[in-house]
Write an enzyme that holds these catalytic residues in place. Structure first.
Site, short mmCIF file in Angstrom:
data_model
loop_
_atom_site.label_atom_id
_atom_site.label_comp_id
_atom_site.label_asym_id
_atom_site.label_seq_id
_atom_site.Cartn_x
_atom_site.Cartn_y
_atom_site.Cartn_z
N GLU A 38 -5.03 -8.71 0.93
CA GLU A 38 -5.63 -8.37 2.23
C GLU A 38 -7.12 -8.16 2.06
OE1 GLU A 38 -4.12 -5.00 4.45
OE2 GLU A 38 -2.05 -5.62 4.08
N GLU A 82 0.81 -1.22 0.00
CA GLU A 82 0.00 0.00 0.00
C GLU A 82 0.85 1.29 0.00
OE1 GLU A 82 -2.83 -0.11 3.21
OE2 GLU A 82 -3.51 -2.12 2.72
O1 IFM Z 1 -3.50 -3.11 9.42
C1 IFM Z 1 -3.59 -2.63 8.12
C2 IFM Z 1 -2.46 -3.16 7.27
O2 IFM Z 1 -1.22 -2.90 7.82
C3 IFM Z 1 -2.51 -2.53 5.90
N1 IFM Z 1 -3.82 -2.66 5.31
C4 IFM Z 1 -4.97 -2.32 6.10
C5 IFM Z 1 -4.90 -3.01 7.46
C6 IFM Z 1 -6.13 -2.68 8.29
O3 IFM Z 1 -6.23 -1.32 8.53
#
Ligand code: IFM
Length: 468
Positions: free
Chosen positions: A369, A167
């Site tokens: 994710e 990200e």
């Molecule tokens: O915890 C974070 C992660 O580090 C990156 N993506 C979103 C998750 C939830 O906020």
């Protein structure tokens, strides 16, 4: 017998974590300081003054983490390497004890039949590099290249799947514009665009390092978190509007939630350099003097072909065709939300994968994710009945499955996250895990959602009974 919504054979079901969020041991065995160590140690930056000093103590308890994954049948583990554990100063001297830690983790995974997916950078930049300008300067991209070379040389005989950056949008936006993440900066528009460019350049250099120094043919990708846009109705006009708004530069559309517009870029500003080797021409013009300093050679590096696109998807915004083009449909006041405030929008997974895959003709996509924070409670009987999270996964997975109708090469799905951990500026107050971390004892307790996921993995799909 109930029907199962089957996923393709060899579909990769996994869980994801990140070094700073779980490891602790912030200055053990020669690790250098990271920007998150510095930030969380600064008063007022993290809710309730929490830090990642101990976190889930995975540095010492990684075998327990592996054991719990094995017990749930999880076959892929996405974790990140802490850059300052390997290179305490960001470049130069290698910290052998740090290198050894990840060897032990990888060996433990392999011994238990779990495939590593390694993220090179999940936000814990060495503080030394931030002191030299961080991602404002191109030398950090080249330091990343050096770091990626060390990782490729040391681990690629055992680990074949690599994610360069997690990200980068969050690094740029939360870390360098809003100041709510480390390094807590609030830079000018021009510097922000340079930060973005330098992040993209780091990614490209990381892919090249893997190719040049990998001991086997590695799979390289990046985990992006685009602003997901979904059609407000099933009509084709709204679908066209949703697609357009992914990439349209109109300011009103650059929103992530109900809040007023404040983003500075479209998805195209990030994805076009990666897949087309150039920034979107119209937006480049609009930014005028705020454009980053770039070279043709850098654009070539950034667009080095990768093996998969990682997508981190949680929520999306509804879009309808308005009188003057796409319009955001604001969420109703009682729209379902996670405990962290994010909107629950299962269709985000479907459109979030489909739209960029089709636009850029991307063959291999992995959801790196997806998950939800909930107000979990450890009951007197020792269980955590996170039924809201189970419901979340049922709906999101059913939506994700629709991408197969379009022959999209979705290879895998990773839940965020294995265990409750340090949720950045929210500290330990938001729980995203499928295992409950009892922070006083550091015990890991699988929640109802973990057992639900075990079933999904076993069935290679979603049992459709009781689906609303
Ligand atoms: O915890 C974070 C992660 O580090 C990156 N993506 C979103 C998750 C939830 O906020």
């Amino acid at each position: 017998m109930s029907k199962i919504l089957k996923f393709p054979k060899d579909f990769k079901w996994g869980v994801a974590t990140a070094s700073y969020q779980i490891e602790g041991a912030w200055k053990k065995d020669g690790k250098g300081e990271s920007i998150w160590d510095r930030f969380s140690h600064t008063k007022g930056k993290i809710r309730d003054g929490h830090t990642g000093d101990i976190a889930c103590d995975s540095y010492h308890r990684f075998k327990e983490d592996v054991k719990v994954m094995k017990s749930l049948g999880i076959k892929q583990y996405r974790f990140s390497i802490s850059w300052p554990r390997i290179l305490p100063n960001g470049k130069g001297r290698v910290n052998e004890k740090g290198v050894t830690y990840y060897h032990r983790l990888i060996d433990e995974l392999l011994k238990n039949g779990i495939t590593p997916y390694i993220t090179m950078f999940h936000w814990d930049l060495p503080q030394k590099l931030e002191d030299e300008g961080g991602f404002r300067v191109k030398s950090t991209s080249y330091a990343f290249a050096e770091y990626a070379k060390v990782l490729a040389k040391r681990y690629s005989d055992k680990a074949v799947n690599w994610i360069t950056l997690n990200e980068p949008l969050a690094t740029a936006y939360a870390g360098y514009k809003l100041g709510m993440h480390a390094p807590g900066a609030k830079v000018s528009e021009k510097t922000l665009n340079q930060v973005i460019h330098n992040l993209l350049l780091s990614h490209g250099l990381g892919v090249l390092a893997l190719g040049a120094y990998g001991k086997q043919d590695c799979n390289a990708g990046i985990s992006m978190n685009p602003f997901v846009r979904m059609p407000a109705t099933a009509g084709s006009k709204d679908y066209a509007a949703a697609k357009e708004s992914w990439y349209s530069g109109k300011n009103e559309l650059l929103r992530r939630s109900n809040e007023p517009p404040k983003m500075n870029w479209t998805n195209g500003w990030w994805f076009d350099p990666l897949y087309l080797g150039k920034y979107p021409a119209g937006q480049w013009q609009e930014k005028k003097k705020d454009v980053p300093v770039i070279t043709a050679e850098e654009m070539k590096i950034i667009s080095t072909p990768t093996d998969f696109l990682g997508l981190n998807i949680y929520s999306g915004m509804n879009i309808k065709e308005g009188k003057k083009g796409p319009e955001i449909v604001a969420f109703k006041e009682n729209a379902p939300r996670m405990s962290s405030g994010g909107y629950i929008t299962p269709e985000a997974l479907y459109y979030g994968v489909r739209i960029p895959a089709e636009r850029y003709g991307i063959k291999n996509v992995i959801v790196t994710e997806n998950g939800s924070s909930c107000n979990d409670v450890l009951l007197h009987n020792g269980k955590v009945n996170d039924l809201a999270r189970v419901d979340f996964f049922k709906k999101y997975l059913a939506s994700l499955h629709k991408v197969f109708k379009h022959k999209i090469g979705l290879q895998g799905y990773f839940i965020w996250t294995l265990l409750d951990n340090f949720e950045w500026s929210a500290g330990y107050t938001e729980r995203f895990g499928i295992c409950y971390t009892d922070f006083p004892s550091l015990r890991r307790i699988p929640k109802a959602s973990a057992y639900f996921y075990k079933e999904v993995i076993k069935n290679n799909g979603l049992r459709l009974e009781n689906m609303k």
